[in-house]
Design a protein around this motif. Structure first.
Motif, mmCIF file in Angstrom:
data_model
loop_
_atom_site.group_PDB
_atom_site.id
_atom_site.type_symbol
_atom_site.label_atom_id
_atom_site.label_comp_id
_atom_site.label_asym_id
_atom_site.label_seq_id
_atom_site.Cartn_x
_atom_site.Cartn_y
_atom_site.Cartn_z
ATOM 1 N N GLY A 1 0.749 -0.727 0.114
ATOM 2 C CA GLY A 1 -0.194 -0.368 -0.268
ATOM 3 C C GLY A 1 0.751 1.550 0.246
ATOM 4 O O GLY A 1 0.212 2.754 0.289
ATOM 5 N N GLY A 2 2.330 0.935 -0.921
ATOM 6 C CA GLY A 2 3.083 2.113 -0.218
ATOM 7 C C GLY A 2 2.975 3.000 -1.803
ATOM 8 O O GLY A 2 3.665 3.555 -1.567
ATOM 9 N N ALA A 3 2.286 2.102 -1.999
ATOM 10 C CA ALA A 3 2.230 3.185 -3.807
ATOM 11 C C ALA A 3 1.458 2.924 -4.658
ATOM 12 O O ALA A 3 0.561 1.855 -4.709
ATOM 13 N N GLY A 4 1.366 3.769 -6.309
ATOM 14 C CA GLY A 4 -0.174 3.110 -6.486
ATOM 15 C C GLY A 4 0.236 2.333 -8.149
ATOM 16 O O GLY A 4 0.516 1.090 -7.550
ATOM 17 N N LEU A 5 -1.020 2.025 -8.504
ATOM 18 C CA LEU A 5 -1.055 1.274 -10.055
ATOM 19 C C LEU A 5 0.183 1.569 -10.596
ATOM 20 O O LEU A 5 0.685 0.554 -11.341
ATOM 21 N N ALA A 6 0.390 2.878 -10.453
ATOM 22 C CA ALA A 6 2.087 2.823 -11.531
ATOM 23 C C ALA A 6 2.787 2.507 -11.490
ATOM 24 O O ALA A 6 3.787 2.589 -11.683
ATOM 25 N N THR A 7 3.047 1.730 -10.253
ATOM 26 C CA THR A 7 3.780 1.849 -9.678
ATOM 27 C C THR A 7 4.515 -0.258 -10.027
ATOM 28 O O THR A 7 5.304 -0.229 -10.097
#
Length: 141
Positions: free
Chosen positions: A61-67
């Protein structure tokens, strides 16, 4: 993270950069192994590993879909460099992948004050690895 964990992470991170330099400075062939191919194979493994760390951050949960997408694209691009049969192009693309991985880490951890040490570590080791790649590109020219 404890000071001991940071120290261990730092040691292991820089130790992971050492094979780039050993392979770069080794004779062109050693025990029948082409050192340029070994350098590129190691680069593909390490960059895929680093792409996997981005995947892990996103899963927590530390970054989104782009990551998640970036981690996959960069890992696949790194793998593809091994199929090119053009060592200079492969090395150049791997160098770009390492730069993009650093950029992704800097974006993902930009607001996390507790991870500034990690961003500094990643920046330093990426510089060490990038210099090895530039030297390899010079050797291949």
């Amino acid at each position: 993270m404890t000071p001991m964990s940071k120290a261990t992470s730092t040691l292991l991170t820089y130790a992971g950069a050492l094979p780039f330099w050993l392979l770069l400075l080794a004779p062109a062939s050693l025990f029948g192994i082409d050192m340029v191919e070994a350098f590129l194979a190691y680069g593909a493994v390490i960059s895929a590993f680093m792409a996997g760390t981005l995947w892990g951050v996103a899963q927590r949960g530390g970054a989104g879909l782009a990551t998640i997408i970036a981690s996959n694209v960069l890992a696949l691009l790194s793998f593809a460099t091994l199929l090119l049969q053009q060592p200079a192009l492969s090395a150049g693309l791997q160098l770009i992948v390492f730069g993009l991985l650093l950029l992704a880490d800097r974006i993902v951890f930009a607001a996390d004050v507790g991870q500034r040490w990690y961003v500094r570590l990643r920046t330093g080791v990426t510089v060490v690895v990038a210099i090895a790649y530039v030297a390899m590109l010079y050797r291949l020219a």
